[in-house]
Design an enzyme around this catalytic site. Sequence first.
Site, mmCIF file in Angstrom:
data_model
loop_
_atom_site.group_PDB
_atom_site.id
_atom_site.type_symbol
_atom_site.label_atom_id
_atom_site.label_comp_id
_atom_site.label_asym_id
_atom_site.label_seq_id
_atom_site.Cartn_x
_atom_site.Cartn_y
_atom_site.Cartn_z
ATOM 1 N N ASP A 140 0.865 -1.190 0.033
ATOM 2 C CA ASP A 140 0.064 0.092 -0.010
ATOM 3 C C ASP A 140 0.899 1.156 0.008
ATOM 4 O O ASP A 140 2.145 1.104 0.563
ATOM 5 C CB ASP A 140 -0.929 -0.063 1.295
ATOM 6 C CG ASP A 140 -2.197 -0.984 1.280
ATOM 7 O OD1 ASP A 140 -2.421 -1.690 0.002
ATOM 8 O OD2 ASP A 140 -2.344 -1.699 2.158
ATOM 9 N N ASP A 159 -7.148 -1.596 -4.216
ATOM 10 C CA ASP A 159 -8.354 -1.123 -3.293
ATOM 11 C C ASP A 159 -9.255 -0.109 -3.894
ATOM 12 O O ASP A 159 -10.511 -0.238 -3.810
ATOM 13 C CB ASP A 159 -7.722 -0.563 -1.955
ATOM 14 C CG ASP A 159 -6.673 -1.679 -1.272
ATOM 15 O OD1 ASP A 159 -7.313 -2.919 -1.438
ATOM 16 O OD2 ASP A 159 -5.705 -1.057 -0.652
#
Length: 211
Positions: A140, A159
Amino acid sequence: MSAVPSAGPGTAEPGTATRSRRRPVTILLGLAAFALAVDLLTKHLALAELSDREPVRLLGGALYLSLTRNSGAAWSIGKDYTWVFPLIAIGVLAWIAWMGRTLRSVPWAISLGLVVGGVTGNLIDRIFRAPGWFVGHVVDMISVFDPYGRVFPIFNIADSALVCGVILAVWLEFTGRQRDGTRLVGDDRKGMERAPEPTAQITDDERREPA
């Protein structure tokens, strides 16, 4: 024996159903491939450029690039059960593949394409990244309003695609749009009536004018 009626207005020609399915499926696969490619590219750049450095501040602090590796879901929820997430992802992909048999709707193709791209992007991390097979940590790098994810969980392109796809799917459901290209009619749609498909066959009785 009555003669076979010739094709007229409102009568589906051979191959119409095939063509109507081909376009949504092409959009689904193309959008999924695009979302996956962007996700893989941004993760590669994040690992190459953000490792061992402080978060990069952008847009006056509204956005930060902050590299992290997540073993769980948002805010590391379920981090002790990493192996569950790839199983869920595989189940979602199998379910979408099964639904794709009746897919005729372009909006649904966009929704499912985003979901497939997002799920696949993070599934690849779970399978192939450290510390091992099916327990890999997801890369991330996007944080909003705080460099360390204290306002909102740090996320990635996969995401984002997944969330956008799910939101679109919820909206399509609430507005009565079906994956087969039809739409539920009526204010409350309790009767689950469907608007006819443009390519639906019309019977001889329906084509005859009243005497």
